[in-house]
Design an enzyme around this catalytic site. Structure first.
Site, PDB file in Angstrom:
ATOM      1  N   HIS A  93       0.861  -1.192   0.000  1.00  0.00           N
ATOM      2  CA  HIS A  93       0.000   0.000   0.000  1.00  0.00           C
ATOM      3  C   HIS A  93       0.897   1.242   0.000  1.00  0.00           C
ATOM      4  O   HIS A  93       1.990   1.215   0.580  1.00  0.00           O
ATOM      5  CB  HIS A  93      -0.907  -0.010   1.236  1.00  0.00           C
ATOM      6  CG  HIS A  93      -1.954   1.059   1.194  1.00  0.00           C
ATOM      7  ND1 HIS A  93      -1.689   2.353   1.576  1.00  0.00           N
ATOM      8  CD2 HIS A  93      -3.238   1.040   0.780  1.00  0.00           C
ATOM      9  CE1 HIS A  93      -2.786   3.080   1.402  1.00  0.00           C
ATOM     10  NE2 HIS A  93      -3.738   2.305   0.913  1.00  0.00           N
ATOM     11  N   GLU A 165      -3.955   1.956  -7.362  1.00  0.00           N
ATOM     12  CA  GLU A 165      -4.307   3.009  -6.408  1.00  0.00           C
ATOM     13  C   GLU A 165      -3.425   4.234  -6.653  1.00  0.00           C
ATOM     14  O   GLU A 165      -2.335   4.349  -6.061  1.00  0.00           O
ATOM     15  CB  GLU A 165      -4.067   2.504  -4.984  1.00  0.00           C
ATOM     16  CG  GLU A 165      -5.000   1.402  -4.561  1.00  0.00           C
ATOM     17  CD  GLU A 165      -5.385   1.573  -3.108  1.00  0.00           C
ATOM     18  OE1 GLU A 165      -6.581   1.621  -2.820  1.00  0.00           O
ATOM     19  OE2 GLU A 165      -4.480   1.698  -2.255  1.00  0.00           O
TER      20      GLU A 165
HETATM   21  P1  PGA Z   1      -9.666   5.959   0.324  1.00  0.00           P
HETATM   22  O1  PGA Z   1      -8.454   4.925   0.575  1.00  0.00           O
HETATM   23  O2  PGA Z   1     -10.826   5.160  -0.171  1.00  0.00           O
HETATM   24  O3  PGA Z   1      -9.912   6.584   1.645  1.00  0.00           O
HETATM   25  O4  PGA Z   1      -9.179   6.932  -0.707  1.00  0.00           O
HETATM   26  C1  PGA Z   1      -8.179   3.903  -0.330  1.00  0.00           C
HETATM   27  C2  PGA Z   1      -6.974   3.111   0.105  1.00  0.00           C
HETATM   28  O5  PGA Z   1      -6.031   3.689   0.659  1.00  0.00           O
HETATM   29  O6  PGA Z   1      -6.905   1.896  -0.085  1.00  0.00           O
END
Ligand code: PGA
Length: 249
Positions: A93, A165
């Site tokens: 992440h 992401e």
């Molecule tokens: P968010 O986070 O939906 O708050 O943007 C997504 C993530 O970090 O996986």
């Protein structure tokens, strides 16, 4: 096929709060539209696995040690997670890459250790705003994936899920566009195609994550090449997350 929906609680919710959350979620989740994986903190996993046992809800951790066992004070091993009944783990992440300085090399090692111990890996990739503004998005994604899957056998990819992401979209309220997401999914599948096979590129699950909410989820999770979503902030609200999971179009 049903979409895969993953909740990343990050460093939120005490075990007692997760207990309330899971009790409500397990009772209300219908499983008709989506498969769900909930990833609370390590300390909440015991109560979560207890409550989710025998239900449709799957559980994941947010991190795992790259080493198997031994003198690694404060770390949690893949074996420990497996023993607890955890099935998934989020690896790489952007919080871990940026705030804890995890390298692609370490992420690759964590993936190998997790796979060896029978965990499914949700591997996050994505560009920063600076990368995006300088036209480096696809190079960054390509590089991260190549490094993450280095040394993996094709059959191991069955237990690897890639989450796109973009860092600038995480927790900012500014989601990527359908076009951004479709282009990223294309690049991800292309890299897998080049490194493995057409079948592997077709079969690998690709998720989108970054400011998903009840309004944009329909469009973003139905993008071509996208199999589901990784949710941060909104997943902390059990009613909203249940609504999304039960009514996904
Ligand atoms: P968010 O986070 O939906 O708050 O943007 C997504 C993530 O970090 O996986």
């Amino acid at each position: 096929m049903k979409k895969l929906i993953v909740a990343n609680f990050k460093m939120n919710q005490n075990p007692s709060e997760t207990k309330q959350y899971l009790t409500k979620f397990v009772a209300g989740f219908n499983g008709n539209r989506a498969d769900v994986v909930i990833c609370p903190s390590f300390v909440s996993l015991p109560v979560a696995t207890f409550l989710a046992s025998g239900s449709l809800v799957r559980l994941g951790a947010q991190n795992v040690c790259d080493e198997e066992e031994g003198s690694y004070t404060g770390e949690v091993s893949a074996q420990m997670l497996k023993d607890l009944g955890v099935e998934y783990v989020i690896i790489g992440h952007s919080d871990r890459r940026n705030k804890f300085k995890e390298s692609d090399r370490l992420i690759n090692k964590k993936i190998k250790t997790a796979l060896k111990n029978g965990l499914k890996c949700i591997v996050c990739v994505g560009e920063s705003l600076a990368d995006r503004n300088t036209g480096k998005t696809f190079d960054v994604i390509r590089h991260q994936i190549e490094e993450c899957v280095k040394g993996l056998y094709e059959n191991e990819l069955e237990s690897v899920i890639i989450a796109y992401e973009p860092i600038w979209a995480i927790g900012t309220g500014q989601n990527a566009s359908v076009r951004d997401v479709e282009n990223a999914a294309k690049v991800i599948r292309k890299v897998i195609y080049e490194s493995y096979s057409e079948k592997a590129s077709r079969d690998i699950q690709v998720l989108y994550g970054g400011s998903l909410n009840e309004k944009n989820v329909g469009a973003l999770l139905n993008c071509s090449g996208i199999d589901g979503g990784l949710f941060g902030k909104i997943s902390l609200n059990v009613n909203q997350f249940l609504d999304i999971a039960n009514n996904l179009k």
